[in-house]
Design a protein around this motif. Structure first.
Motif, short mmCIF file in Angstrom:
data_model
loop_
_atom_site.label_atom_id
_atom_site.label_comp_id
_atom_site.label_asym_id
_atom_site.label_seq_id
_atom_site.Cartn_x
_atom_site.Cartn_y
_atom_site.Cartn_z
N GLY A 4 0.83 -1.20 0.00
CA GLY A 4 0.00 0.00 0.00
C GLY A 4 0.86 1.24 0.00
O GLY A 4 1.86 1.30 0.71
N GLY A 5 0.49 2.23 -0.83
CA GLY A 5 1.24 3.48 -0.87
C GLY A 5 1.42 3.98 -2.29
O GLY A 5 0.60 3.72 -3.18
N LEU A 6 2.52 4.69 -2.52
CA LEU A 6 2.86 5.24 -3.83
C LEU A 6 3.91 4.33 -4.47
O LEU A 6 5.00 4.16 -3.91
N MET A 7 3.60 3.75 -5.63
CA MET A 7 4.47 2.74 -6.22
C MET A 7 4.30 2.69 -7.73
O MET A 7 3.36 3.28 -8.29
N LEU A 8 5.21 1.99 -8.40
CA LEU A 8 5.10 1.76 -9.84
C LEU A 8 3.84 0.95 -10.14
O LEU A 8 3.54 -0.04 -9.46
N VAL A 9 3.13 1.37 -11.17
CA VAL A 9 1.92 0.66 -11.60
C VAL A 9 2.33 -0.60 -12.37
O VAL A 9 3.08 -0.50 -13.34
N PRO A 10 1.88 -1.77 -11.97
CA PRO A 10 2.30 -3.01 -12.63
C PRO A 10 1.58 -3.22 -13.96
O PRO A 10 0.50 -3.81 -14.02
N PHE A 11 2.19 -2.73 -15.03
CA PHE A 11 1.55 -2.80 -16.35
C PHE A 11 2.43 -3.47 -17.40
O PHE A 11 1.95 -4.25 -18.21
N SER A 12 3.73 -3.18 -17.41
CA SER A 12 4.62 -3.75 -18.41
C SER A 12 6.00 -3.99 -17.82
O SER A 12 6.33 -3.45 -16.76
N ARG A 13 6.81 -4.77 -18.51
CA ARG A 13 8.16 -5.07 -18.03
C ARG A 13 9.00 -3.80 -17.90
O ARG A 13 9.67 -3.58 -16.88
N GLN A 14 8.96 -2.93 -18.91
CA GLN A 14 9.81 -1.74 -18.82
C GLN A 14 9.28 -0.74 -17.80
O GLN A 14 10.05 -0.01 -17.17
N THR A 15 7.96 -0.70 -17.59
CA THR A 15 7.41 0.11 -16.52
C THR A 15 8.06 -0.25 -15.19
O THR A 15 8.32 0.61 -14.35
N LEU A 16 8.35 -1.54 -15.00
CA LEU A 16 8.86 -2.06 -13.74
C LEU A 16 10.37 -2.27 -13.75
O LEU A 16 10.91 -2.92 -12.85
N GLN A 17 11.07 -1.76 -14.75
CA GLN A 17 12.52 -1.91 -14.82
C GLN A 17 13.23 -0.80 -14.05
O GLN A 17 12.76 0.34 -14.00
N SER A 18 14.37 -1.14 -13.46
CA SER A 18 15.18 -0.15 -12.77
C SER A 18 15.85 0.79 -13.77
O SER A 18 16.50 0.32 -14.70
N PRO A 19 15.75 2.12 -13.60
CA PRO A 19 16.45 3.04 -14.50
C PRO A 19 17.96 2.98 -14.35
O PRO A 19 18.69 3.54 -15.17
N GLY A 20 18.45 2.31 -13.31
CA GLY A 20 19.89 2.15 -13.15
C GLY A 20 20.48 1.08 -14.03
O GLY A 20 21.71 0.96 -14.12
N SER A 21 19.63 0.28 -14.73
CA SER A 21 20.16 -0.83 -15.54
C SER A 21 19.45 -0.97 -16.88
O SER A 21 19.37 -2.07 -17.43
N TYR A 22 18.91 0.13 -17.42
CA TYR A 22 18.29 0.06 -18.75
C TYR A 22 19.30 -0.47 -19.77
O TYR A 22 20.49 -0.21 -19.67
#
Length: 361
Positions: free
Chosen positions: A121-139
């Motif tokens: 519960g809270g403010l988080m990434l919306v679980p919609f796609s793989r890239q939505t949930l990817q870390s920007p530190g390892s694109y």
């Protein structure tokens, strides 16, 4: 305690953890069965972007902080955890402002009564796609794709994040995972409209990925082959995604990596700014561990369905390389991107970008 001292104390503690990085894997504070760890992500960009309406001289030049994040996460006992992240994104980007201030990026708690059921519960990434949930530190490439952020503004999201509740769980030796969420989404003035619902299902053929954000390139340290699909809806709005991603170690430390992602959006009567479209993203990279170098290439395409929207059709081609001074902790990335409008008078445009990244978490 006065505020300047608090900031200085936190900065010194974080810096001490960074300098001790070679001796210990992570700066962690423990008290009984509770623990807290700290991190940072900084990405400094130099960017030269051509205006498609201004001809060959129309380059906008920017030096700015693409991301400046402070990260904190921890556990309270065996089945409660929390994650907090702040950011000051695009600091200094034209129109220049160096005083915008930090924003809350992530702030959620998780209760884990069972591996089949984890409640967040809270403010988080919306679980919609793989890239939505990817870390920007390892694109795999320089940054997130434009096709992944199509619904961000219309759904009143912040950096692909929304406030809400999520359940997730793991089955089949943790290789099959699901995420289901109910989020705030776009709110009418009276707040009585329907909430936003999303879902995500992924199967890992090799290493299970029981993490908040997924790895992009693993630099030859993980064997990943994952397939997934997701949905996003609110009122009449509908979106779907499908993806296959792979990080395959080869040649004693090299890696073949990449992903193919399909996304469908249709704002319908709910979001008139989201025209019906079929979008594609292809990314490929090869990591050469002896040279610490990773060349990459990408292709993305937005294809609108209605005739009156076809003037927005666009393709983007990109290529570049990352040089890993010390893995993802310190790296340089350079990328060239070309945008090719298909059915409009806009001219093709170029963009050159260079990034210096520091990442520790």
């Amino acid at each position: 305690m006065k505020k300047p001292f608090r900031v200085s104390f936190f900065g010194c503690a974080l810096l001490a953890g960074l300098l001790a990085g070679r001796a210990s894997a992570q700066l962690v504070i423990r008290n009984g069965d509770a623990s807290i760890k700290f991190g940072v992500l900084g990405q400094f960009w130099g960017d030269w972007a051509q205006d498609s309406t201004a001809g060959p001289q129309g380059y906008q030049q920017n030096l700015y902080l693409r991301r400046a994040r402070f990260i904190m996460g921890g556990d309270i006992g065996d089945n409660v955890s929390f994650f907090l992240e702040t950011d000051d994104p695009k600091l200094g980007l034209n129109p220049k402002s160096l005083s915008s201030g930090f924003m809350l990026q992530d702030a959620f708690m998780e209760w884990k009564p069972d591996r089949h059921l984890v409640v967040s519960g809270g403010l988080m990434l919306v679980p919609f796609s793989r890239q939505t949930l990817q870390s920007p530190g390892s694109y795999y490439t320089l940054d997130i794709s434009a096709i992944t952020t199509v619904a961000n503004a219309a759904t009143q999201s912040a950096g692909l994040r929304d406030a809400g509740f999520q359940t997730k769980g793991y089955f089949l030796n943790d290789k099959l995972q699901y995420r289901l969420g109910v989020f705030d989404g776009q709110r009418d003035s009276n707040g009585r409209n329907s909430l936003r619902t999303t879902g995500y299902l992924q199967y890992d053929f090799f290493s299970p990925e029981k993490v908040y954000v997924f790895t992009g390139t693993a630099l030859g340290k993980q064997k990943i082959l994952a397939v997934d699909s997701g949905f996003d809806k609110q009122g009449a709005y509908r979106a779907w995604s499908a993806n296959v991603a792979a990080d395959l170690p080869v040649r004693g430390g090299d890696e073949i990596g990449g992903q193919f992602q399909y996304m469908y959006y249709d704002g319908r009567q709910k979001f008139l700014t989201i025209a019906e479209q079929n979008d594609y993203l292809l990314e490929a990279a090869y990591y050469i561990h002896r040279a610490k170098l990773q060349p990459f290439a990408k292709y993305e395409s937005q294809n609108f369905v209605a005739d009156q929207s076809r003037a927005k059709d666009i393709g983007r081609y990109g290529a570049g390389a990352s040089y890993y001074v010390r893995g993802q902790n310190l790296k340089w990335t350079m990328q060239y991107l070309k945008a090719l409008p298909r059915n409009s008078p806009l001219k093709p445009s170029n963009e050159f970008s260079v990034q210096l990244q520091i990442f520790y978490y």
